[in-house]
Design a protein around this motif. Structure first.
Motif, PDB file in Angstrom:
ATOM      1  N   GLU A  57       8.348   4.883  -2.351  1.00 16.88           N
ATOM      2  CA  GLU A  57       9.232   5.659  -3.532  1.00 16.88           C
ATOM      3  C   GLU A  57       8.418   6.652  -4.205  1.00 16.88           C
ATOM      4  OE1 GLU A  57      12.746   6.694  -4.502  1.00 16.88           O
ATOM      5  OE2 GLU A  57      12.262   5.559  -3.273  1.00 16.88           O
ATOM      6  N   GLU A  87       5.738  -6.669   0.624  1.00 20.60           N
ATOM      7  CA  GLU A  87       6.876  -5.622   0.904  1.00 20.60           C
ATOM      8  C   GLU A  87       7.644  -4.835  -0.411  1.00 20.60           C
ATOM      9  OE1 GLU A  87       9.920  -8.344   2.173  1.00 20.60           O
ATOM     10  OE2 GLU A  87       9.495  -8.495   4.268  1.00 20.60           O
ATOM     11  N   GLU A  88       7.322  -5.480  -1.584  1.00 20.75           N
ATOM     12  CA  GLU A  88       7.602  -4.738  -2.873  1.00 20.75           C
ATOM     13  C   GLU A  88       6.515  -3.506  -3.069  1.00 20.75           C
ATOM     14  OE1 GLU A  88       7.648  -7.623  -6.037  1.00 20.75           O
ATOM     15  OE2 GLU A  88       9.755  -8.132  -5.318  1.00 20.75           O
ATOM     16  N   THR A 140      12.926   6.976   4.414  1.00 17.99           N
ATOM     17  CA  THR A 140      12.748   5.669   3.887  1.00 17.99           C
ATOM     18  C   THR A 140      12.746   4.644   5.151  1.00 17.99           C
ATOM     19  OG1 THR A 140      13.156   5.787   1.483  1.00 17.99           O
ATOM     20  CG2 THR A 140      13.145   3.592   2.523  1.00 17.99           C
ATOM     21  N   ARG A 141      13.809   4.783   5.882  1.00 12.90           N
ATOM     22  CA  ARG A 141      14.208   4.014   6.923  1.00 12.90           C
ATOM     23  C   ARG A 141      13.164   4.046   8.184  1.00 12.90           C
ATOM     24  NH1 ARG A 141      20.107   4.103   9.746  1.00 12.90           N
ATOM     25  NH2 ARG A 141      19.684   3.517  11.819  1.00 12.90           N
ATOM     26  N   HIS A 198       9.867   2.458   6.940  1.00 16.72           N
ATOM     27  CA  HIS A 198      10.014   1.055   7.299  1.00 16.72           C
ATOM     28  C   HIS A 198       9.829   0.349   8.647  1.00 16.72           C
ATOM     29  CE1 HIS A 198      10.557  -0.801   3.139  1.00 16.72           C
ATOM     30  NE2 HIS A 198      11.039   0.443   2.748  1.00 16.72           N
ATOM     31  N   ALA A 235       7.216  -0.941  -0.786  1.00 14.42           N
ATOM     32  CA  ALA A 235       8.334  -0.169  -1.136  1.00 14.42           C
ATOM     33  C   ALA A 235       8.162   0.792  -2.494  1.00 14.42           C
ATOM     34  CB  ALA A 235       9.419  -0.982  -1.293  1.00 14.42           C
ATOM     35  N   TYR A 236       7.410   0.395  -3.298  1.00 12.58           N
ATOM     36  CA  TYR A 236       6.930   1.026  -4.434  1.00 12.58           C
ATOM     37  C   TYR A 236       6.388   2.317  -4.218  1.00 12.58           C
ATOM     38  CZ  TYR A 236       4.982   2.032  -8.992  1.00 12.58           C
ATOM     39  OH  TYR A 236       4.722   2.642 -10.192  1.00 12.58           O
TER      40      TYR A 236
END
Length: 257
Positions: free
Chosen positions: A243, A235-236, A112-113, A116, A239-240
């Motif tokens: 995930e 951004e949401e 994840t890091r 991003h 991220a969604y």
């Protein structure tokens, strides 16, 4: 006093002879020398040019002008524009933050890091979105190879078998690059318009609300999400989706274990 008088008579004699006085204090200072032209300097300046003016502004001539040299000088270090693109893409990959993961449980956070970090690099350098994977052997650049090796290690730590680990990594990369490319294109459009993201959204709101009246599902989703902060929404959304991709990879590990 003798030294001063002698100095005055010496200066007068030299002046009469029309000869310069041989003193460090009377010599005209040399012009500041330019830094030596190197491939690293060329690539660094090319990245700056691309960030400021975009891909369409990049040429060997325009880059040479910024560096204060002729285009022919660049060809001693970079064969052509395509090779330059390979080099600048690899330069940007050097900015990525790819952490390590010592335990299998740590791999999702590390991936994840990394994801991003790649997204942030693409948004810092929006021109890169249009050249990723399009030129030469960019995949063989030292930074790309080093970062890919580190990222692949995360999927090996997770428990993916050789071969499938590369597929899992490519799946995540495809998601990140696809989403970030769309964002970069959108942000480039905003930059050309001279509007902020919030101003752009506000200008579109009346027309969007009118059109949505005939599309109840889209209208309900629009109202449920809220679009007061476009940057937060972007951004949401990123991220969604990330995930959900990782959820699928976790399920694959569980089913194959």
């Amino acid at each position: 006093m003798y030294a001063i008088a002698y100095g005055v008579r010496y200066a007068e004699a030299m002046s009469a002879a029309k000869q310069p006085i041989p003193s460090v204090w009377t010599r005209r200072p040399r012009q500041k020398e330019r830094p030596a032209l190197t491939q690293d300097r060329i690539v660094s300046e090319a990245v700056k040019l691309l960030d400021e003016e975009g891909l369409e502004a990049l040429s060997m001539r325009s880059l040479g002008t910024r560096l204060g040299v002729g285009a022919t000088s660049l060809y001693r270090h970079v064969a052509n524009k395509d090779e330059l693109i390979e080099l600048v893409v690899d330069e940007v990959y050097g900015e990525l933050d790819v952490p390590s993961a010592d335990r299998p449980a740590d791999w999702p956070a590390a991936v994840t890091r990394s994801a991003h970090s790649l997204r942030a690099a693409i948004l810092r350098h929006p021109w890169i979105a249009s050249v990723l994977g399009q030129v030469g052997l960019v995949e063989l650049g030292p930074n790309v190879m080093r970062q890919s090796e580190r990222l692949l290690a995360l999927f090996h730590t997770a428990g993916f078998a050789p071969g499938e680990a590369d597929q899992a990594m490519s799946t995540v990369m495809a998601y990140v690059i696809g989403m970030s490319t769309s964002e970069a294109a959108y942000l480039s459009l905003l930059a050309r318009s001279g509007q902020t993201e919030q101003e752009w959204a506000e200008s579109l709101r009346p027309a969007a609300e009118q059109v949505l009246q005939d599309h109840p599902r889209l209208r309900d989703e629009h109202l449920a999400r809220g679009y007061d902060d476009p940057r937060r929404v972007r951004e949401e959304n990123f991220a969604y989706g990330l995930e959900r991709v990782l959820d699928g990879l976790r399920s694959r590990l569980e089913s194959s274990g």
